[in-house]
Scaffold this active site. Sequence first.
Site, PDB file in Angstrom:
ATOM      1  CG  LEU A 286      -0.908  -8.695  -6.999  1.00  0.00           C
ATOM      2  CD1 LEU A 286      -0.027  -9.620  -6.178  1.00  0.00           C
ATOM      3  CD2 LEU A 286      -0.105  -8.024  -8.099  1.00  0.00           C
TER       4      LEU A 286
ATOM      5  N   GLY B  84       0.783  -1.226   0.000  1.00  0.00           N
ATOM      6  CA  GLY B  84       0.000   0.000   0.000  1.00  0.00           C
ATOM      7  C   GLY B  84       0.814   1.275   0.000  1.00  0.00           C
TER       8      GLY B  84
ATOM      9  CG  ASN C 251      -2.722  -1.615 -13.453  1.00  0.00           C
ATOM     10  OD1 ASN C 251      -2.670  -1.764 -12.237  1.00  0.00           O
ATOM     11  ND2 ASN C 251      -1.991  -2.340 -14.278  1.00  0.00           N
TER      12      ASN C 251
ATOM     13  CG  HIS D 111       2.672  -3.087 -15.776  1.00  0.00           C
ATOM     14  ND1 HIS D 111       2.228  -4.270 -15.226  1.00  0.00           N
ATOM     15  CD2 HIS D 111       3.743  -3.403 -16.538  1.00  0.00           C
ATOM     16  CE1 HIS D 111       2.990  -5.265 -15.651  1.00  0.00           C
ATOM     17  NE2 HIS D 111       3.917  -4.757 -16.449  1.00  0.00           N
TER      18      HIS D 111
END
Length: 188
Positions: free
Chosen positions: A86, A12, A103, A105
């Site tokens: 995930l 987090g 998202n 990445h």
Amino acid sequence: MINVAIFASGEGTNAENLFKYFANDTRIKFKLIITNNSEAGVIARAERFKKNVQLVSKSALNDYTDQLIEFLKVEKIDLIVLAGFLLKIPEAFVKAFPNRIINIHPSLLPKYGGKGMYGHHVHEAVIKSGETESGITIHYVNEAYDEGKIILQAKCQVTENDTPESLSQKIRLLEFEYLPKAVESFLS
């Protein structure tokens, strides 16, 4: 004001970075933290910042998708940020929140994306292949892993002395700098 839900499976740190970055910004509210991992560090971080945490199992995400979408709509969620989440997002989510799920990445997509490519797996693959640069990609989520429209990319050098751990540190700095900027772009 936009209402944000953060989905996270791990420590987090990106969620905490967002909380701090937007601490005095009245245009944004982090209403929910959703995690699939009851041991995730994001839970303690969210609680320190007095954020509502919901535990949603993989089966609940997939078997009760419509109820979860309805819950997010009742909570008036405008943006979903995947920060180390995930699990694959069900297609119904993508349709319910078009261009409102982003998202982060840890590679320069389209390289090193897809199922199973997260965290150290990405960094190991980048180093093993002899890449001279890596970075982050922030993108919209679509029906396929890591194939949504790219919002932004930021790069870092990969040296011959880099390890997965040292590359991870470089990537983390990029995430902390650029994820808030990507979220900020939704405020205008």
